[in-house]
Design a protein around this motif. Sequence first.
Motif, PDB file in Angstrom:
ATOM      1  N   ILE A  11       0.912  -0.873  -0.274  1.00  0.00           N
ATOM      2  CA  ILE A  11      -0.255  -0.035  -0.174  1.00  0.00           C
ATOM      3  C   ILE A  11       0.891   1.238   0.534  1.00  0.00           C
ATOM      4  N   LEU A  12       1.943   1.548   0.581  1.00  0.00           N
ATOM      5  CA  LEU A  12       2.776   2.167   0.767  1.00  0.00           C
ATOM      6  C   LEU A  12       3.089   2.909  -0.414  1.00  0.00           C
ATOM      7  N   ALA A  13       3.775   1.603  -0.531  1.00  0.00           N
ATOM      8  CA  ALA A  13       4.960   1.493  -2.664  1.00  0.00           C
ATOM      9  C   ALA A  13       3.834   2.098  -3.154  1.00  0.00           C
ATOM     10  N   TYR A  70       4.419  12.520  -6.042  1.00  0.00           N
ATOM     11  CA  TYR A  70       5.135  12.260  -5.341  1.00  0.00           C
ATOM     12  C   TYR A  70       6.591  11.126  -5.906  1.00  0.00           C
ATOM     13  N   LYS A  71       7.452  11.613  -6.437  1.00  0.00           N
ATOM     14  CA  LYS A  71       8.620  10.221  -7.282  1.00  0.00           C
ATOM     15  C   LYS A  71       9.173  11.184  -6.676  1.00  0.00           C
ATOM     16  N   LEU A 103      10.814   3.364   0.807  1.00  0.00           N
ATOM     17  CA  LEU A 103      10.019   2.540   1.729  1.00  0.00           C
ATOM     18  C   LEU A 103      11.626   1.688   2.789  1.00  0.00           C
ATOM     19  N   ALA A 104      11.009   1.504   4.537  1.00  0.00           N
ATOM     20  CA  ALA A 104      12.420   1.602   5.493  1.00  0.00           C
ATOM     21  C   ALA A 104      12.987   0.066   5.207  1.00  0.00           C
ATOM     22  N   GLY A 105      11.827  -1.303   4.907  1.00  0.00           N
ATOM     23  CA  GLY A 105      12.887  -2.308   4.211  1.00  0.00           C
ATOM     24  C   GLY A 105      12.065  -2.813   5.654  1.00  0.00           C
ATOM     25  N   LEU A 106      11.299  -2.949   6.343  1.00  0.00           N
ATOM     26  CA  LEU A 106      11.622  -3.274   7.159  1.00  0.00           C
ATOM     27  C   LEU A 106       9.907  -4.553   7.582  1.00  0.00           C
ATOM     28  N   LYS A 107      10.184  -5.504   7.817  1.00  0.00           N
ATOM     29  CA  LYS A 107       9.350  -6.846   8.289  1.00  0.00           C
ATOM     30  C   LYS A 107       8.466  -7.001   8.927  1.00  0.00           C
ATOM     31  N   GLY A 141       6.835  -0.120  -9.316  1.00  0.00           N
ATOM     32  CA  GLY A 141       8.463  -0.729  -9.833  1.00  0.00           C
ATOM     33  C   GLY A 141       8.955   1.008  -9.409  1.00  0.00           C
ATOM     34  N   PRO A 142       7.796   2.105  -9.723  1.00  0.00           N
ATOM     35  CA  PRO A 142       8.445   3.533  -9.550  1.00  0.00           C
ATOM     36  C   PRO A 142       8.943   4.020  -7.719  1.00  0.00           C
ATOM     37  N   ALA A 143       8.290   3.220  -6.667  1.00  0.00           N
ATOM     38  CA  ALA A 143       8.435   3.098  -5.673  1.00  0.00           C
ATOM     39  C   ALA A 143       9.825   2.478  -5.059  1.00  0.00           C
TER      40      ALA A 143
END
Length: 278
Positions: free
Chosen positions: A198-200, A208-209, A214-218, A261-263
């Motif tokens: 959702i964030l991506a 917002y380019k 993303l912090a990349g946390l799971k 992809g853009p995110a």
Amino acid sequence: MKLRKVTAAASVALALAVTATACGSDNKNDSGSSGGNKIKVGIKFDQPGLGLKEPSGSFSGFDVDVATYVAKQLGYKPNQIEFVETKSADRENALARGDVKFIAATYSITDERKQKVDFAGPYLLAHQDLLVKSNSDISKATDLNGKKLCSVTGSTSAQNIHDTIAPKANLREYSGYSECIAGLQSGAVDAVTTDDSILAGFAAQDKYKNQFKLAGLKLSNENYGIGVKKGDATTVKKINDALAKMVSDGSWQKAVDKNFGPANYKNEPAPKTGVIVK
């Protein structure tokens, strides 16, 4: 003479009945079986990159692409698909009522939900994550102590972080993720949390380019499935077959690249049908 009048009246009645039947057939709106004129599919209307109703009235997003592919495998052309907005709180009821044939709407498979609906898939493994500004020094959840963390009203995502990881995080609840993202852009909040997909989707929007990352946390595992009315094993099997084909012919990865992809969204590999990651 009297007999002829009755016969004529009967003929008119029969003609009207046939006409009415024909009209009813033309307007048939089939939310169920393949071969009908229409299939109703539940999606979100307000999630860029996943399920979004565009100003033009068209639809875009990964869930939309998955739903369109699946419907095609069930025998429907794109112009035979009627997308229906299904908000999170109404998904189980929409299936039970027969409002839609299936739902593809960031619908995480859980044991509780499986008591009410059946699921095909999963078709995407997402994780709870953080979205921050591109130049932010927030790289892990504990960095949120003393920071303003946004999520939508009623979501448990931010509360989970506050309760278990960053007790000094200042929680902010907005009515929708669009408001959270706008707050992040303006500096009113320092981070937004929900599923990384959702964030991506939001971050991939042109306006917002290059502004967010993303912090990349799971922080959790969210197995997105396609919801089907409880007991409809035939449709579950057909959808699972369609999802397997979507992965094998490359359409699944193309949909991921196009929508996220853009995110720079680092997606998990396509999940295997029936395999739930805890």
